[in-house]
Design an enzyme around this catalytic site. Sequence first.
Site: not given
Ligand SMILES: NC(=O)c1ccc[n+]([C@@H]2O[C@H](COP(=O)([O-])OP(=O)(O)OC[C@H]3O[C@@H](n4cnc5c(N)ncnc54)[C@H](O)[C@@H]3O)[C@@H](O)[C@H]2O)c1
Length: 256
Positions: A148, A163
């Site tokens: 991220s 985080y």
């Molecule tokens: N949305 C943003 O702005 C953003 C920015 C940078 C990075 N990210 C990263 O992208 C990734 C996806 O984010 P998103 O926004 O789609 O989030 P989201 O919450 O929509 O999806 C996250 C998924 O991870 C799953 N999850 C959580 N804990 C878990 C575990 N212990 N084992 C297996 N699965 C698990 C959840 O069930 C969910 O389906 C994450 O790693 C997040 O940190 C997101």
Amino acid sequence: MTEARTAVLTGAAAERGIGQATARAYAEAGWAIAVLDLDGGAAERVAADIGAAFGVAAYGGPIDVADESSVEAAHAAIEQRVAGGALPPVGALANIAGITSPVPFLETTLDLWNKVMAVNATGTYLVTRAFLPGMIERGFGRIVNMSSVSAQRGGGVFGKVPYSAAKAAILGFTKALARELGSTGVTVNAVTPGAVDTNIRVGSTPEQEAAIARDIPLGRTATPEEVAAVFVFLSSDQAGYLQGATIDINGGSHLH
Ligand SMILES: NC(=O)c1ccc[n+]([C@@H]2O[C@H](COP(=O)([O-])OP(=O)(O)OC[C@H]3O[C@@H](n4cnc5c(N)ncnc54)[C@H](O)[C@@H]3O)[C@@H](O)[C@H]2O)c1
């Protein structure tokens, strides 16, 4: 892609999530998919829908990336399907599962710190350790780790200290593993998105969203599909010279 391969994705079941969009993008590019998520039922449904929509082999099942035995069980379930011919060999691993820590530092607890490190950093380690030997044996593999922009510039509305630290750990992990992989045919790279429009941001106020957008030269958050495209490219045959790289996709909000 010359031969059929499976892309394994963690954290790929959430509606509007980056993982689900990435599973769809792999399928659109001709990959078979293995969708893994804490919510195994949702992973199963998402895999079946995407498999039917794009005519690719698909498996969906449960995983807790922070739990070693759960990771081993998910790995075994996929390898069993590969051995039985239901899925082609695993060619890519997208470590996407993650959780945030929107709490200011002095309000954090050790429990929160451990949980955020366990899912983001230890999860990336455990799932990579499970799938890497097969990739090395076959002489081909693409590992793409979700970091991220919080790892690079620190914090953010949702990112805060645990985080940011966990996502920075993923960058060090990626670089060190890249050096060890040498000429095995396996690459490992990281993706550092800025703000992406997913449910992870549910709960933010309109003021917070406006502040986030103001800080992005492009003036908007990314779509999950824009991030998904980077994962698929990093997994392609054409991306074979990218090793240990960090690919920014942040609308210009962090420039080196
Ligand atoms: N949305 C943003 O702005 C953003 C920015 C940078 C990075 N990210 C990263 O992208 C990734 C996806 O984010 P998103 O926004 O789609 O989030 P989201 O919450 O929509 O999806 C996250 C998924 O991870 C799953 N999850 C959580 N804990 C878990 C575990 N212990 N084992 C297996 N699965 C698990 C959840 O069930 C969910 O389906 C994450 O790693 C997040 O940190 C997101």
